[in-house]
Write an enzyme that holds these catalytic residues in place. Sequence first.
Site, PDB file in Angstrom:
ATOM      1  CG  ASP A 196      25.680 -10.822  -2.128  1.00 21.98           C
ATOM      2  OD1 ASP A 196      26.761 -10.717  -2.746  1.00 21.98           O
ATOM      3  OD2 ASP A 196      25.584 -11.380  -1.016  1.00 21.98           O
ATOM      4  CG  HIS A 197      28.402  -8.876  -8.680  1.00 20.36           C
ATOM      5  ND1 HIS A 197      28.182  -9.968  -9.492  1.00 20.36           N
ATOM      6  CD2 HIS A 197      28.775  -7.874  -9.516  1.00 20.36           C
ATOM      7  CE1 HIS A 197      28.404  -9.646 -10.744  1.00 20.36           C
ATOM      8  NE2 HIS A 197      28.761  -8.371 -10.789  1.00 20.36           N
ATOM      9  NE  ARG A 198      28.752 -11.990  -0.774  1.00 21.29           N
ATOM     10  CZ  ARG A 198      28.619 -11.966   0.548  1.00 21.29           C
ATOM     11  NH1 ARG A 198      29.652 -12.278   1.328  1.00 21.29           N
ATOM     12  NH2 ARG A 198      27.466 -11.632   1.088  1.00 21.29           N
TER      13      ARG A 198
END
Length: 434
Positions: free
Chosen positions: A406-408
Site C-alpha cells: 500500500d503506497h499510502r
Amino acid sequence: MATKVMMEALSPTMEEGRLVKWVKNVGDAVKNGDTIAEVETDKAIMEMVARGDGIMRAHLIEEGQTSPIGAIIGVIAAADEDISAIAGGHAPAEAPSEQPKDVPASELPAPPVEAHEHKHPPVGTATHAPEAVPGGPVRSSPLARRIAAERGVNLQAIQGTGPGGRVIKRDIEQAASTTPAAAPVAAAPRLSASVPPSATTTALQIEGEFKDVALTQMRKTIARRLGESIGPIPTFFLTSEIDMTNVGKLREQMMAVGDAFKVSVNDIVIKAVAIALTRHPEVNAHWMGDSIRYFSAAHVGMAVATDDGLIVPVIRDAHLKGLGAIGKEARELAKRARERKLQPSEFTGGTFSVSNLGMFGIDQFTAIINPPEAAILAVGATETKPVWENGEFVPRQKMRVTMSCDHRIIDGAVGAKFLQTLRQLLEAPMMMLY
C-alpha cells in the site's frame, strides 16, 4: 416475559447471517445459555445461544434463510404467553406430526415466510392459489426445490401450503416422510438452477447450460473486502528470488528429530516474515484513514483456501514463537478453517498476511492486500535451478516472492529493505533460531 431471538453479530465483520440449523425445535424447553441454533457468519459456522429461559415458541425463519443483524428470528416464552405482538404475522410453527391429517391446507396456520418470498396479504385476507398449468412450473421456494431434488420428490404432486399455494420446505418434508423417493420427473431441460453451496463440495457439478450458486456469507465478505482493496488502494509490487537451499536442509534436520519438529516451508516463511516485521515496523502497519497505526508485535495471517472461499487465520506474536510451535498452530488453524470452526479472535487482528500457492506449482503471482494491512506477501513454488558458483554450475533451490504494498504507507525503498531482510533470514535460517 418473552425473549426475542435476534440474529447476533457473531463476528466483528458480520452484517447478516444464514441460519444453518435450529438446534432447539418449537416446543423444546430452553435455558439461558443453551445453544439454540447454528449460524453461518462471513467466516465460520458459529453457535447462537439463548438469552432467556422458557419454551421455544416460534421459528420466524427457516433453515437456509438469511437475516440481517438485529432481525428477530425466533421467540422464547412461557407456554401460555401471548407472543403475537412479537411474532407479528408469523404463527408459531407446528411439527407435521401434530397437524390433523383431515384439515384442509387452506385452514392450517400460516407458516413462516421464506426468504425471497413475495409479500402476501395479512392473515385473514382471502387469497386464491393460481391454477397450476399441467406440466408447467410449480410455485415453490428455492429451499423447497433443493430439498425436493435431493429426496426425489415430484413437486407437481404436492399441494403447497405457503402463500398463494407456494410449495415450501415443510410440504416437501411431509411428502418425503409419507411416500417413497421417486425418480425425478422427466421435464424440459432447465437452463439454470439456484443451488445453495455446500461446505463439503469439492467439485462443481453443472447440469444444463449453467448453474447459479447462492453466495455464502464468506464469499459475500470476500467480494466486498477485495472491492475495498483493489480499487482505492494505490498498490505497487516488489519481487525477489530467494535461495531456499538451506531452508530445505533445516527442514530435513528438524523432521529427522521427530513429528514435534515437523514444519513446512510456509511455517519457516511465516517465522522469517515475523522477525523482519519487528526490524521494519513501518511495514507492520494499518491504514486508519486519518492516521497510520504501527505495531510492535507481528501477528501474521496465513491465507487458507476452503471450499467456500479464502480465510486468513492469524498466528499471533509469531516473532516470539519457535518454528515447531508455529508449525503446530498453523496446522490446527488450517484444519479449523476448513471445518468452519474458527473463532473470531482467530481470524482478526492480523498485521501482515502471507499467501502461498507454491504447492500448486505457481512460480510467481501477486496477492491482493487485506485492508487495513499495509502489505501481503505472495509465495511461489520452490524449484531447482542451476547457479554458477566457483567456476561451475551447482543446483540450488530457488523461490520467488512478491510483496504487494500500500503506497499510502510503504515507499519503494522501505519495501525493498524489508524484502532484503527477509531474504537474509531465509538464506541463513539458523539466524532465526537465536
